[in-house]
Design a protein around this motif. Structure first.
Motif, PDB file in Angstrom:
ATOM      1  N   GLY A  41       0.804  -1.221   0.000  1.00  0.00           N
ATOM      2  CA  GLY A  41       0.000   0.000   0.000  1.00  0.00           C
ATOM      3  C   GLY A  41       0.836   1.268   0.000  1.00  0.00           C
ATOM      4  N   LEU A  42       2.077   1.174  -0.511  1.00  0.00           N
ATOM      5  CA  LEU A  42       2.945   2.354  -0.530  1.00  0.00           C
ATOM      6  C   LEU A  42       2.604   3.259  -1.717  1.00  0.00           C
ATOM      7  N   SER A  43       3.184   4.441  -1.708  1.00  0.00           N
ATOM      8  CA  SER A  43       2.919   5.412  -2.772  1.00  0.00           C
ATOM      9  C   SER A  43       3.561   4.971  -4.083  1.00  0.00           C
ATOM     10  N   LEU A  44       3.140   5.634  -5.153  1.00  0.00           N
ATOM     11  CA  LEU A  44       3.738   5.394  -6.470  1.00  0.00           C
ATOM     12  C   LEU A  44       5.247   5.662  -6.410  1.00  0.00           C
ATOM     13  N   GLU A  45       5.592   6.755  -5.746  1.00  0.00           N
ATOM     14  CA  GLU A  45       7.005   7.173  -5.620  1.00  0.00           C
ATOM     15  C   GLU A  45       7.829   6.088  -4.908  1.00  0.00           C
ATOM     16  N   ALA A  46       7.304   5.596  -3.789  1.00  0.00           N
ATOM     17  CA  ALA A  46       8.042   4.572  -3.031  1.00  0.00           C
ATOM     18  C   ALA A  46       8.116   3.268  -3.832  1.00  0.00           C
ATOM     19  N   SER A  47       7.029   2.921  -4.518  1.00  0.00           N
ATOM     20  CA  SER A  47       7.008   1.677  -5.286  1.00  0.00           C
ATOM     21  C   SER A  47       8.039   1.705  -6.407  1.00  0.00           C
ATOM     22  N   ILE A  48       8.115   2.824  -7.086  1.00  0.00           N
ATOM     23  CA  ILE A  48       9.038   2.903  -8.218  1.00  0.00           C
ATOM     24  C   ILE A  48      10.492   2.912  -7.713  1.00  0.00           C
ATOM     25  N   ARG A  49      10.705   3.476  -6.566  1.00  0.00           N
ATOM     26  CA  ARG A  49      12.070   3.450  -5.991  1.00  0.00           C
ATOM     27  C   ARG A  49      12.470   2.029  -5.633  1.00  0.00           C
ATOM     28  N   LEU A  50      11.529   1.268  -5.083  1.00  0.00           N
ATOM     29  CA  LEU A  50      11.830  -0.135  -4.772  1.00  0.00           C
ATOM     30  C   LEU A  50      12.128  -0.915  -6.053  1.00  0.00           C
ATOM     31  N   GLY A  51      11.405  -0.608  -7.121  1.00  0.00           N
ATOM     32  CA  GLY A  51      11.675  -1.252  -8.402  1.00  0.00           C
ATOM     33  C   GLY A  51      13.086  -0.963  -8.877  1.00  0.00           C
ATOM     34  N   ALA A  52      13.487   0.287  -8.789  1.00  0.00           N
ATOM     35  CA  ALA A  52      14.827   0.679  -9.255  1.00  0.00           C
ATOM     36  C   ALA A  52      15.916   0.023  -8.402  1.00  0.00           C
ATOM     37  N   ILE A  53      15.673  -0.086  -7.111  1.00  0.00           N
ATOM     38  CA  ILE A  53      16.652  -0.715  -6.209  1.00  0.00           C
ATOM     39  C   ILE A  53      16.846  -2.194  -6.575  1.00  0.00           C
ATOM     40  N   ALA A  54      15.739  -2.896  -6.793  1.00  0.00           N
ATOM     41  CA  ALA A  54      15.832  -4.328  -7.100  1.00  0.00           C
ATOM     42  C   ALA A  54      16.473  -4.556  -8.464  1.00  0.00           C
ATOM     43  N   ALA A  55      16.128  -3.718  -9.448  1.00  0.00           N
ATOM     44  CA  ALA A  55      16.718  -3.868 -10.783  1.00  0.00           C
ATOM     45  C   ALA A  55      18.226  -3.614 -10.725  1.00  0.00           C
ATOM     46  N   ALA A  56      18.633  -2.608  -9.966  1.00  0.00           N
ATOM     47  CA  ALA A  56      20.067  -2.281  -9.872  1.00  0.00           C
ATOM     48  C   ALA A  56      20.839  -3.417  -9.208  1.00  0.00           C
ATOM     49  N   GLU A  57      20.209  -4.062  -8.233  1.00  0.00           N
ATOM     50  CA  GLU A  57      20.903  -5.170  -7.557  1.00  0.00           C
ATOM     51  C   GLU A  57      21.161  -6.318  -8.519  1.00  0.00           C
ATOM     52  N   VAL A  58      20.138  -6.656  -9.316  1.00  0.00           N
ATOM     53  CA  VAL A  58      20.246  -7.904 -10.105  1.00  0.00           C
ATOM     54  C   VAL A  58      21.215  -7.768 -11.283  1.00  0.00           C
ATOM     55  N   ILE A  59      21.423  -6.561 -11.768  1.00  0.00           N
ATOM     56  CA  ILE A  59      22.321  -6.415 -12.931  1.00  0.00           C
ATOM     57  C   ILE A  59      23.796  -6.345 -12.525  1.00  0.00           C
ATOM     58  N   GLN A  60      24.051  -6.403 -11.205  1.00  0.00           N
ATOM     59  CA  GLN A  60      25.454  -6.326 -10.761  1.00  0.00           C
ATOM     60  C   GLN A  60      26.052  -7.710 -10.484  1.00  0.00           C
ATOM     61  N   HIS A  61      25.298  -8.763 -10.816  1.00  0.00           N
ATOM     62  CA  HIS A  61      25.848 -10.120 -10.680  1.00  0.00           C
ATOM     63  C   HIS A  61      25.204 -10.999 -11.737  1.00  0.00           C
ATOM     64  N   TYR A  62      25.707 -12.217 -11.893  1.00  0.00           N
ATOM     65  CA  TYR A  62      25.140 -13.139 -12.856  1.00  0.00           C
ATOM     66  C   TYR A  62      23.767 -13.620 -12.394  1.00  0.00           C
ATOM     67  N   GLY A  63      22.892 -13.841 -13.356  1.00  0.00           N
ATOM     68  CA  GLY A  63      21.606 -14.464 -13.056  1.00  0.00           C
ATOM     69  C   GLY A  63      20.529 -13.452 -12.757  1.00  0.00           C
ATOM     70  N   ALA A  64      19.295 -13.965 -12.769  1.00  0.00           N
ATOM     71  CA  ALA A  64      18.119 -13.100 -12.671  1.00  0.00           C
ATOM     72  C   ALA A  64      17.478 -13.132 -11.295  1.00  0.00           C
ATOM     73  N   ARG A  65      18.189 -13.666 -10.322  1.00  0.00           N
ATOM     74  CA  ARG A  65      17.653 -13.747  -8.959  1.00  0.00           C
ATOM     75  C   ARG A  65      18.474 -12.861  -8.033  1.00  0.00           C
ATOM     76  N   PRO A  66      17.817 -12.176  -7.086  1.00  0.00           N
ATOM     77  CA  PRO A  66      18.587 -11.299  -6.199  1.00  0.00           C
ATOM     78  C   PRO A  66      19.556 -12.091  -5.320  1.00  0.00           C
ATOM     79  N   GLU A  67      20.706 -11.525  -5.086  1.00  0.00           N
ATOM     80  CA  GLU A  67      21.678 -12.164  -4.180  1.00  0.00           C
ATOM     81  C   GLU A  67      21.821 -11.371  -2.890  1.00  0.00           C
ATOM     82  N   ALA A  68      21.579 -10.076  -2.958  1.00  0.00           N
ATOM     83  CA  ALA A  68      21.688  -9.240  -1.752  1.00  0.00           C
ATOM     84  C   ALA A  68      20.362  -9.293  -0.987  1.00  0.00           C
ATOM     85  N   ASP A  69      20.397  -8.818   0.227  1.00  0.00           N
ATOM     86  CA  ASP A  69      19.195  -8.758   1.057  1.00  0.00           C
ATOM     87  C   ASP A  69      18.372  -7.532   0.610  1.00  0.00           C
ATOM     88  N   LEU A  70      17.323  -7.790  -0.192  1.00  0.00           N
ATOM     89  CA  LEU A  70      16.558  -6.660  -0.735  1.00  0.00           C
ATOM     90  C   LEU A  70      15.835  -5.877   0.358  1.00  0.00           C
TER      91      LEU A  70
END
Ligand SMILES: OC[C@H]1O[C@H](O)[C@H](O)[C@@H]1O
Length: 330
Positions: free
Chosen positions: A293-322
């Motif tokens: 139930g977060l705002s559009l702003e918060a939701s899109i920031r979470l999207g950007a955080i998760a996308a940035a994490e996954v492109i810094q290592h091999y594979g399509a699954r997160p490795e860091a603690d999101l």
């Protein structure tokens, strides 16, 4: 309405990813276009697998990756997808469950082999995907646990599964069940080729008010609307859906909900390793925000955080603690 058992239930192609390094010469020798995705048959999958370097295996598929990302954010998540009763099917089940995603779709012995995606990653972080869809495309309406769909706050569907008739019927049944139960439906356009094949069907879903949250990348947005200008396309498509979220690679992302608009630049990263799953993980972050139930702003920031994490290592699954990366946003 009682609190749902799941925050998000995702339906998609259940694909085992096999990820290996490759150089340009290998791609050229195999006649592969860098950064493309091509569909292959089982014989070609066996042949190419035999030529690839050492690979690592993980449960993949676009919606499956999103489900894994949601679980990594601490969101209660289930996944429905078809695997065969074979070794790769067992690997898929074990892997996605180990990430905290409920996955109970029974394996089948009459649907060919479990899907796999041979992903070749070059030193410039591009991924070239060779996908054998096999059992994944045999997902039938019988395989959909409609009670689970009714008991999930958001139903998330991938456009890739709109191609074959039987899974399309399965997704239509899931949408109807979610709608009857008063749940939200989220949908990703998946690929410009999907849009080109199913533009009318996708527009029908929007016109019939069956989608609450729509995901697209910039190319898919333009393909959906027939516009060549980003802003015109955004205005046109956002008028047809309550929430539209659009990724723009290094230009970040934009989301529109009625008269509200939020945008975010791409998160800074230390090194770009493998872009596989960037859009899938953006969807995970965005849906995590929406599920809470977060705002559009918060939701899109979470999207950007998760996308940035996954492109810094091999594979399509997160490795860091999101959850930790999200900090107090979530
Ligand atoms: O979106 C990335 C996914 O697409 C392919 O389907 C692979 O399974 C990969 O994990």
């Amino acid at each position: 309405m009682t609190a749902p058992r799941y925050d998000v239930l995702a339906i998609g192609n259940a694909i085992v990813d096999v990820i290996a390094d490759a150089d340009d010469a290998f791609l050229e020798a195999q006649g592969l276009d860098k950064a493309s995705m091509r569909l292959i048959d089982e014989a070609e999958a066996e042949r190419l697998y035999g030529l690839m370097g050492p690979g690592r295996e993980a449960s993949g598929g676009s919606a499956g990756n999103t489900a894994a990302g949601l679980a990594a954010f601490g969101i209660k998540t289930a996944f429905i997808g078809q695997v065969a009763d074979d070794q790769l099917g067992a690997i898929y089940r074990h892997d996605i469950r180990s990430l905290g995603v409920d996955f109970d779709t029974p394996a089948r012995g009459d649907v060919g082999a479990t899907a796999r995606c041979l992903i070749l990653v070059t030193a410039d972080a591009q991924r070239t995907m060779n996908t054998f869809l096999g059992a994944a495309q045999q997902l039938s309406p019988d395989a959909i646990d409609l009670d689970a769909v009714r008991d999930a706050g958001i139903l998330y569907l991938e456009g890739y599964l709109w191609d074959p008739e039987v899974p399309r019927a399965a997704m239509e049944a899931a949408i109807a069940a979610a709608r009857e139960a008063g749940r939200k439906v989220a949908f990703t356009l998946s690929d410009t080729f999907c849009v080109d094949r199913h533009r009318d069907g996708f527009h029908r879903l929007l016109d019939e008010k069956k989608v609450d949250i729509l995901f697209a990348n910039e190319a898919e947005l333009l393909a959906m609307t027939g516009e060549s200008d980003f802003e015109a396309a955004l205005a046109s498509l956002s008028a047809k859906v309550p929430v539209l979220a659009v990724t723009r690679s290094e230009q970040g992302a934009v989301a529109v909900a009625g008269s509200e608009r939020a945008s975010v630049p791409a998160e800074p990263i230390e090194r770009l390793v493998d872009t596989t799953g960037a859009g899938d993980l953006f969807a995970a972050g965005f849906l995590a925000g929406q599920a809470r139930g977060l705002s559009l702003e918060a939701s899109i920031r979470l999207g950007a955080i998760a996308a940035a994490e996954v492109i810094q290592h091999y594979g399509a699954r997160p490795e860091a603690d999101l959850k930790a990366l999200a900090g107090d946003i979530l």
